[in-house]
Design an enzyme around this catalytic site. Sequence first.
Site, short mmCIF file in Angstrom:
data_model
loop_
_atom_site.label_atom_id
_atom_site.label_comp_id
_atom_site.label_asym_id
_atom_site.label_seq_id
_atom_site.Cartn_x
_atom_site.Cartn_y
_atom_site.Cartn_z
N CYS A 71 -5.35 -4.89 -5.60
CA CYS A 71 -5.13 -5.76 -4.44
C CYS A 71 -6.14 -6.89 -4.33
O CYS A 71 -5.93 -7.84 -3.58
CB CYS A 71 -5.10 -4.94 -3.16
SG CYS A 71 -3.73 -3.78 -3.17
N HIS B 46 -6.22 -9.41 2.82
CA HIS B 46 -5.18 -8.67 2.08
C HIS B 46 -4.42 -7.80 3.08
O HIS B 46 -5.01 -7.20 3.98
CB HIS B 46 -5.85 -7.82 1.00
CG HIS B 46 -4.91 -6.85 0.38
ND1 HIS B 46 -3.73 -7.25 -0.21
CD2 HIS B 46 -4.94 -5.48 0.29
CE1 HIS B 46 -3.10 -6.18 -0.66
NE2 HIS B 46 -3.80 -5.10 -0.37
N ASN C 42 2.68 -4.28 1.72
CA ASN C 42 1.61 -4.58 0.77
C ASN C 42 2.22 -5.01 -0.56
O ASN C 42 2.78 -4.19 -1.29
CB ASN C 42 0.74 -3.33 0.60
CG ASN C 42 -0.44 -3.56 -0.33
OD1 ASN C 42 -0.54 -4.59 -0.99
ND2 ASN C 42 -1.34 -2.59 -0.39
#
Length: 329
Positions: free
Chosen positions: A116, A256, A286
Site C-alpha cells: 500500500c 492511503h 482499499n
Amino acid sequence: MTKIRAKISGIHCYAPPYILTNKELEGMVDTSDEWIVSRTGIRERHIQKGEGLGTSDMGAEAVKGLLEKTNTSPDDIDLVICATVTPDMMFPAASNLISHKTGIKNAFSFDMNAACSGLMFAIITATRYIESGASKKVIVVGADKMSSITDYTNRETCILFGDAAGALLLEPTTEDVGIMDSIFGTDGSGYPYLHMKAGGSLRPASYETIDAKEHFIFQEGQSVFKFAVTKMADVSAEIMKKNNLTSEDVAWLVPHQANLRIIDATARRMGISKDQVMINIQRYGNTTGATIPLCLWEWEDKLKKGDNIILAAFGGGFTWGSVWVKWAY
Ligand code: ACO
C-alpha cells in the site's frame, strides 16, 4: 546552481465499471453493511470483471487518459514505474505491459512492490531520476486488481479491497513546487501479519497450496491495524515537524485508504481538520497502489498551485512513508 525538482504535472485514474456493494457482500459471507461501514468506512468497491483482463489493462486505461489530458506524446516518456502487488504475472513487469499497451516505446520500465506504500515509493524513485537529470518525463502508475488475490469466502478480508489504477506524470521544474521532502521506512519483521503465503519461490503453486487457499491475502487485521495507526500518524507528524509545517500550512492530507479509523487517527495527530482530508474509501475500498492517485484525481479541481499536500501510507511489508508535495498547477 538552480535546484531541479520533480513536479506532478498531471493525473488520471481508471476504476472498472462493476460495483460490489456491501449489500452484495452480505449475500456472500456472514457480514453486514452496518459492520463494514462502522469498522472500515467502506460502502462499495469497483471490481474488474471479464476474461483476459489484468492489472496492466487498468493501468493502460489510466495512462492513455493521462497522455491525452496532458497532451503528451507516448514517444516523449522516458521512464514508467508501476507500483503493484498484483502484476498480470510474476514476470514480466506490469509496467512493461502498460508501456506496450499505450505505445510508450522510448522508455524503460519496472515495477515496485511496496504494497500500500508502493505508489509513494514509486513517486520518490521517479523524483530521484528527475532531480539527477536522468529522466525528463516519468509516468508513475499505481494499479492493483486486489480482487484477484482476495478470498470471497473470507469475511475478514473480502470486504476491504477493490480494483483501480491511477497514473501521474512527473516532470522537472525549477520553481519552488513539486516533491519537497519524504520519509520512508520498512520492517520485514511485519511479514507474518500481512502476506500471500504461496505462489512465490518459497512455496510455489501446487494442489496443496490451492486447497489451503494460500494464493489469497492473509492478514491479521488487528495487529496490522495497531502498526498502521502508529506508523502512519508518526510519519505524517514527523514530516511536518522536520519541515516546520503547522496544521495551518497544510492544505490537504492524502492518506492511503485502508480504514477510516486509521485515517481519522492520522489527521488528529497532525492537528488538521477533517475537511482538509481527502477521503473516498467509502466508494473504492482499499485499492492498494491506486488509493492516493484516486484521491488526487477526484480533488484535482480544488487544488491550487503552491498548496502543501502531505501524502501518507502504510502497507504490507511492513512499509510506510510520507511525502510533502507542493502542488504545481
Ligand atoms: N463482518 C462481520 N464481522 C466481522 C467481519 C465482517 N466482515 N470481519 C471480522 N469480523 C468479526 C471478527 O470475526 C471478530 O469477531 P469475534 O470478536 O467474535 O472474534 C470481530 O468482528 C472483530 O474482528 P477484528 O479483526 O478485531 O476487527 P477490527 O476492528 O480489527 O477490524 C479490520 C478489522 C477492518 C481488518 C481492521 O483490523 C483493519 O483495518 N486493519 C488494518 C488494515 C490495513 O491497514 N492493512 C494494511 C494495508 S493492506 C496492504 O498492504 C495490502
